[in-house]
Design a protein around this motif. Structure first.
Motif, mmCIF file in Angstrom:
data_model
loop_
_atom_site.group_PDB
_atom_site.id
_atom_site.type_symbol
_atom_site.label_atom_id
_atom_site.label_comp_id
_atom_site.label_asym_id
_atom_site.label_seq_id
_atom_site.Cartn_x
_atom_site.Cartn_y
_atom_site.Cartn_z
ATOM 1 N N ALA A 25 24.650 43.164 39.893
ATOM 2 C CA ALA A 25 25.286 42.964 38.589
ATOM 3 C C ALA A 25 26.756 42.593 38.742
ATOM 4 C CB ALA A 25 25.143 44.233 37.739
ATOM 5 N N LEU A 26 27.455 43.306 39.619
ATOM 6 C CA LEU A 26 28.887 43.073 39.773
ATOM 7 C C LEU A 26 29.201 41.809 40.561
ATOM 8 C CD1 LEU A 26 30.247 46.699 40.341
ATOM 9 C CD2 LEU A 26 29.906 45.434 38.214
ATOM 10 N N SER A 27 28.195 41.201 41.151
ATOM 11 C CA SER A 27 28.417 39.922 41.832
ATOM 12 C C SER A 27 28.490 38.764 40.841
ATOM 13 C CB SER A 27 27.301 39.658 42.843
ATOM 14 O OG SER A 27 26.059 39.423 42.191
ATOM 15 N N GLU A 28 28.154 39.050 39.573
ATOM 16 C CA GLU A 28 28.277 38.048 38.509
ATOM 17 C C GLU A 28 29.741 37.993 38.068
ATOM 18 O OE1 GLU A 28 25.866 36.103 37.383
ATOM 19 O OE2 GLU A 28 24.273 37.003 38.580
ATOM 20 N N GLU A 29 30.460 36.984 38.507
ATOM 21 C CA GLU A 29 31.901 36.926 38.268
ATOM 22 C C GLU A 29 32.266 36.863 36.796
ATOM 23 O OE1 GLU A 29 33.800 33.931 40.560
ATOM 24 O OE2 GLU A 29 33.095 34.706 42.489
ATOM 25 N N HIS A 34 35.091 40.194 30.590
ATOM 26 C CA HIS A 34 34.790 41.035 29.437
ATOM 27 C C HIS A 34 35.212 42.492 29.594
ATOM 28 C CE1 HIS A 34 32.404 37.712 27.850
ATOM 29 N NE2 HIS A 34 31.876 37.575 29.048
ATOM 30 N N PHE A 35 35.098 43.048 30.795
ATOM 31 C CA PHE A 35 35.430 44.455 30.997
ATOM 32 C C PHE A 35 35.764 44.704 32.460
ATOM 33 C CE2 PHE A 35 30.835 44.011 31.425
ATOM 34 C CZ PHE A 35 30.586 44.646 32.634
ATOM 35 N N THR A 36 36.326 45.877 32.719
ATOM 36 C CA THR A 36 36.684 46.286 34.076
ATOM 37 C C THR A 36 35.697 47.332 34.569
ATOM 38 O OG1 THR A 36 39.040 45.914 33.624
ATOM 39 C CG2 THR A 36 38.483 47.312 35.514
ATOM 40 N N PRO A 37 34.905 47.043 35.606
ATOM 41 C CA PRO A 37 33.959 48.025 36.122
ATOM 42 C C PRO A 37 34.597 48.959 37.156
ATOM 43 C CG PRO A 37 33.616 45.923 37.203
ATOM 44 C CD PRO A 37 34.758 45.724 36.237
ATOM 45 N N SER A 67 43.017 54.750 36.223
ATOM 46 C CA SER A 67 44.205 54.102 35.659
ATOM 47 C C SER A 67 44.737 52.992 36.566
ATOM 48 C CB SER A 67 45.301 55.137 35.419
ATOM 49 O OG SER A 67 45.709 55.742 36.639
ATOM 50 N N LEU A 68 44.324 53.004 37.835
ATOM 51 C CA LEU A 68 44.797 52.009 38.801
ATOM 52 C C LEU A 68 43.824 50.846 38.973
ATOM 53 C CD1 LEU A 68 46.039 54.496 41.559
ATOM 54 C CD2 LEU A 68 47.404 53.392 39.759
ATOM 55 N N ALA A 69 42.797 50.781 38.156
ATOM 56 C CA ALA A 69 41.762 49.762 38.308
ATOM 57 C C ALA A 69 42.318 48.353 38.140
ATOM 58 C CB ALA A 69 40.648 50.000 37.299
ATOM 59 N N ASN A 70 41.850 47.455 39.002
ATOM 60 C CA ASN A 70 42.192 46.032 38.897
ATOM 61 C C ASN A 70 41.241 45.396 37.892
ATOM 62 O OD1 ASN A 70 42.403 43.223 39.259
ATOM 63 N ND2 ASN A 70 42.959 43.445 41.402
ATOM 64 N N PRO A 71 41.752 44.834 36.797
ATOM 65 C CA PRO A 71 40.880 44.300 35.746
ATOM 66 C C PRO A 71 40.088 43.066 36.163
ATOM 67 C CG PRO A 71 43.166 43.755 35.280
ATOM 68 C CD PRO A 71 43.179 44.698 36.444
ATOM 69 N N LYS A 72 40.411 42.505 37.315
ATOM 70 C CA LYS A 72 39.735 41.285 37.752
ATOM 71 C C LYS A 72 38.800 41.511 38.940
ATOM 72 C CE LYS A 72 43.510 38.292 36.191
ATOM 73 N NZ LYS A 72 44.498 37.244 36.582
ATOM 74 N N LYS A 73 38.581 42.808 39.284
ATOM 75 C CA LYS A 73 37.752 43.093 40.450
ATOM 76 C C LYS A 73 36.802 44.258 40.181
ATOM 77 C CE LYS A 73 38.650 42.344 44.504
ATOM 78 N NZ LYS A 73 38.980 42.443 45.950
ATOM 79 N N ALA A 74 35.822 44.403 41.062
ATOM 80 C CA ALA A 74 34.971 45.587 41.052
ATOM 81 C C ALA A 74 35.731 46.709 41.743
ATOM 82 C CB ALA A 74 33.664 45.306 41.786
ATOM 83 N N ASN A 75 35.911 47.817 41.055
ATOM 84 C CA ASN A 75 36.689 48.935 41.579
ATOM 85 C C ASN A 75 35.776 50.070 42.026
ATOM 86 O OD1 ASN A 75 39.664 48.177 40.655
ATOM 87 N ND2 ASN A 75 38.289 47.670 38.962
ATOM 88 N N MET A 76 36.219 50.803 43.032
ATOM 89 C CA MET A 76 35.451 51.929 43.557
ATOM 90 C C MET A 76 36.346 53.149 43.705
ATOM 91 S SD MET A 76 32.583 53.220 44.988
ATOM 92 C CE MET A 76 31.532 51.895 45.658
ATOM 93 N N ILE A 77 35.875 54.283 43.176
ATOM 94 C CA ILE A 77 36.518 55.570 43.402
ATOM 95 C C ILE A 77 35.631 56.364 44.363
ATOM 96 C CG2 ILE A 77 37.164 57.788 42.376
ATOM 97 C CD1 ILE A 77 37.995 56.316 39.869
#
Length: 359
Positions: A25-29, A34-37, A67-77
């Motif tokens: 799903a997250l490979s769909e650029e 639309h949102f930040t995952p 709060s540090l999520a990059n809005p243009k990338k898939a983020n991981m905690i």
């Protein structure tokens, strides 16, 4: 700081297909428009699945806080520190342990407002059980975390929405668990959700019977006459436009569901069998009645196909966008209500005229 909606994702059982559908799903650029995952798991686990899928060029932006999520990338905690052995397709304690760690961290951020919605990948309801998780599933766990008095398991797709009165209970306990109060409460939740989350001004809801042929005038059971019909009348008196009880087989067989905005089934399989028959891989499980937004795909852990690159991400993508649309719908109605209060009482109902593409 970006104002883009943040959607948290729990990874589910790490031995199942959860991470496969998440990565696909997250490979769909296009979704990043639309949102930040924000995925709650661990990069090493994700890397294992990524390599199994041959997705060598996919990477996560690792963060310590939503709060540090990059809005243009898939983020991981990263939700744990130790190395974890993955055994694809296996049902074991490891899969449940790390599914719970992911869910707990994601839910904590959801409750605190660090993320705007949560999409949950599938768990195994048995191996996730622990001292801190003694629930039949996600729905009941999130109800407690939300502090909601009642919630609704609401299966939604483009053409069909089905809620259930009783969800994860044994079949032998269904009849005794169905009460007039419970049916009325579920009808109120459906009605509220259709208005608030789906912008349907005057929703029309069908109610199914419990027994074959909806009891056949008492010949095949008394629940319709003694419980379900009085509940429908009480809900109708409260302003819910609802009808029934309908015999489930004929109702779906004749396509009568097309005449309604939603259907209330009496128990899990009565609602989910027709739903998954008509919307499998495109349907979404939405928990209505929570103080926050949670969706999930309409499939399970898929142990039999785990690691084989066979899992479709379609339902998971639908779950992501369902969460997005519901958040937007709620925010727009809140803004309209604020404008109403500032403007001296303009009818809120005019909001529905402004929204013709909410779904």
């Amino acid at each position: 700081m970006s104002n883009k909606i943040k959607i948290g994702i729990s990874v589910g059982d790490i031995n199942g297909i959860g991470l496969e559908v998440i990565l696909k799903a997250l490979s769909e650029e296009s979704i990043y428009e639309h949102f930040t995952p924000i995925v709650y798991g661990h990069t090493k686990i994700a890397s294992y699945h990524r390599k199994a899928l041959g997705m060598g060029d996919f990477t996560f932006n690792v963060i310590n806080s939503a709060s540090l999520a990059n809005p243009k990338k898939a983020n991981m905690i990263n939700c744990w520190e130790e190395d974890v052995k993955i055994d694809l397709g296996a049902i074991n304690e490891t899969g449940g342990k790390y599914a719970l760690l992911s869910l707990e961290k994601a839910t904590a951020d959801l409750v605190s407002g660090e993320i705007d919605a949560l999409v949950t990948a599938p768990i195994n309801k048995h191996n996730i059980q622990s001292d801190t998780f003694k629930f039949p599933g996600h729905t009941e766990y999130l109800q407690e975390k939300s502090g909601s008095n009642d919630v609704l398991m609401f299966l939604i797709s483009e053409n069909l929405r089905i809620g259930v009165v009783t969800a994860h209970i044994p079949v032998k306990d269904i009849a005794a668990s169905i009460t007039k109060e419970k049916i009325v409460n579920k009808l109120m939740l459906i009605n509220q959700s259709l208005k608030k989350d789906f912008w349907i001004e005057k929703p029309k809801i069908a109610v199914l019977g419990l027994n074959p042929h909806a009891g056949d005038n008492g010949l095949l059971g008394k629940e319709e006459e003694e419980i379900i019909m009085p509940a429908i009348q009480q809900a109708f008196d409260k302003g819910v436009i609802c009808f029934g009880p309908y015999s489930a087989d004929g109702f779906f067989g004749k396509g009568s569901y097309k005449q309604f905005d939603a259907v209330l089934a009496m128990y899990h399989d009565q609602g989910l069998i027709p739903f998954k028959t008509m919307a499998f891989n495109t349907g979404v499980n939405y928990t209505a009645g929570l103080k926050f937004v949670r969706t999930s795909p309409d499939h399970g852990t898929g142990y039999d196909i785990a690691g084989k690159n066979l899992a479709s991400p379609t339902s998971f993508i639908e779950a992501l966008f369902a969460a997005l649309h519901i958040i937007k719908s709620r925010r727009e109605q809140e803004e309209l209500l604020r404008n109403q209060l500032r403007g001296g009482g303009k009818l809120v109902e005019t909001a529905f005229d402004l929204k013709d593409d909410a779904n």
